[in-house]
Scaffold this active site. Sequence first.
Site, PDB file in Angstrom:
ATOM      1  N   LEU A  88      50.630  29.233  49.094  1.00  0.00           N
ATOM      2  CA  LEU A  88      50.074  29.688  47.812  1.00  0.00           C
ATOM      3  C   LEU A  88      51.083  30.518  47.030  1.00  0.00           C
ATOM      4  O   LEU A  88      51.012  30.620  45.821  1.00  0.00           O
ATOM      5  CB  LEU A  88      48.814  30.536  48.046  1.00  0.00           C
ATOM      6  N   GLY A  89      52.010  31.154  47.742  1.00  0.00           N
ATOM      7  CA  GLY A  89      52.993  31.994  47.060  1.00  0.00           C
ATOM      8  C   GLY A  89      54.087  32.408  48.018  1.00  0.00           C
ATOM      9  O   GLY A  89      53.876  32.491  49.224  1.00  0.00           O
ATOM     10  N   THR A 111      60.010  37.822  47.893  1.00  0.00           N
ATOM     11  CA  THR A 111      61.065  38.522  48.618  1.00  0.00           C
ATOM     12  C   THR A 111      60.576  39.053  49.953  1.00  0.00           C
ATOM     13  O   THR A 111      61.304  39.060  50.934  1.00  0.00           O
ATOM     14  CB  THR A 111      61.548  39.713  47.766  1.00  0.00           C
ATOM     15  N   ASP A 129      48.797  43.434  38.162  1.00  0.00           N
ATOM     16  CA  ASP A 129      49.141  42.012  38.121  1.00  0.00           C
ATOM     17  C   ASP A 129      47.992  41.167  37.590  1.00  0.00           C
ATOM     18  O   ASP A 129      47.774  40.060  38.059  1.00  0.00           O
ATOM     19  CB  ASP A 129      49.512  41.561  39.541  1.00  0.00           C
TER      20      ASP A 129
END
Length: 479
Positions: free
Chosen positions: A154-155, A158, A271
């Site tokens: 999904l993502g 870093t 976010d």
Amino acid sequence: MSDVTIVKEDWVQKRGEYIKNWRPRYFLLKTDGSFIGYKEKPQDVDLPYPLNNFSVAKCQLMKTERPKPNTFIIRCLQWTTVIERTFHVDTPEEREEWTEAIQAVADRLQRQEEERMNCSPTSQIDNIGEEEMDASTTHHKRKTMNDFDYLKLLGKGTFGKVILVREKASGKYYAMKILKKEVIIAKDEVAHTLTESRVLKNTRHPFLTSLKYSFQTKDRLCFVMEYVNGGELFFHLSRERVFSEDRTRFYGAEIVSALDYLHSGKIVYRDLKLENLMLDKDGHIKITDFGLCKEGITDAATMKTFCGTPEYLAPEVLEDNDYGRAVDWWGLGVVMYEMMCGRLPFYNQDHEKLFELILMEDIKFPRTLSSDAKSLLSGLLIKDPNKRLGGGPDDPKEIMRHSFFSGVNWQDVYDKKLVPPFKPQVTSETDTRYFDEEFTAQTITITPPEKDDDDGMDCMDNERRPHFPQFSYSASGRE
């Protein structure tokens, strides 16, 4: 608080979080852990209501000589997202002074918190809760990587990755956030992740994704979070192009309720964007916490590196002024504008032009929008966070009182008593019709980090994990 004093103040260079260049900022470190930077040296010590939410409490300090000599980094886990800020000064001595002062404040706050926990009349209740949680993980076998099928990335960022998983025993879908331990624990330092995971366990709100399990492997921390199956709001909006004002009001109210809850716990979400809003099977909002700082993307025209989704960035974030809760109300303005207008309030493919629009351009509305809707969006998208709707000390109450939300019973919103304007066509919590077909049929593999892990990424003995004793949690004992 009148007893908050300044521990240290001086000019430092701060690296931009989104546009990765260095800017001089005058920083104040205070006894309450706040670490606030200003463009100019503040004249008045009793500054107006500080918008910054960044605290050095429970943070990890690192020193490095890259990308510049005498650099230091402050990193902490906020909810399940790693927040990092980078500074540099002219001499090693200056850096030592700053890091020692920050560490001293953090240590003192940690001691105070421990004393409060020991003396507090609620500490017994807390302990009972902890025991129950420990019991739940003892009676229900502790979770390991082997208990899940891995379906889709999904993502990725870093500090780790987020994967859509299916629990083998129940068939339920979750999002698993996997963070690399080495980015959270310094070599000689015990991280404060346990305290943070405790905050996570206590973060329970109907419109926020809840934590179901947390466990660890040899080199990773795993957060298993709720993943609802009513589809992304982005998907539904793109199918319908715009939402009615009534439908937008319903979603907006649920988002305000969730942000109010986070802000009351001193968490800034930071976010808020359409991609982070999902619907549950009944059509209620779920704000996800699957965010990871994306790998930097370099804009070829300027060779500046960006981090994140530029279209949603508030002006104060772009200018790298210290920001706080008002940044979330800008995000609310952007997503509600998208819902009612069918497009972003500011957009340009060229990042430099986009930033100029966000910082300078007045907002434009379609003629079809009601005066209440225009008034709300204009207030939320005010460039100055101090003047923004929700930017004052009343925080969400300013927004709740706005005429656009008149007639909304906020307790009914929280209690899910309002009928959702759209009900996703799913038959159960495991109905996958809103998932991409490409990944519901197949599983993905996770590369084992260590060859000597029994099952690839299994939990290890407590003795071999001195930094993270008891980093294991199951919500089943609390439901």
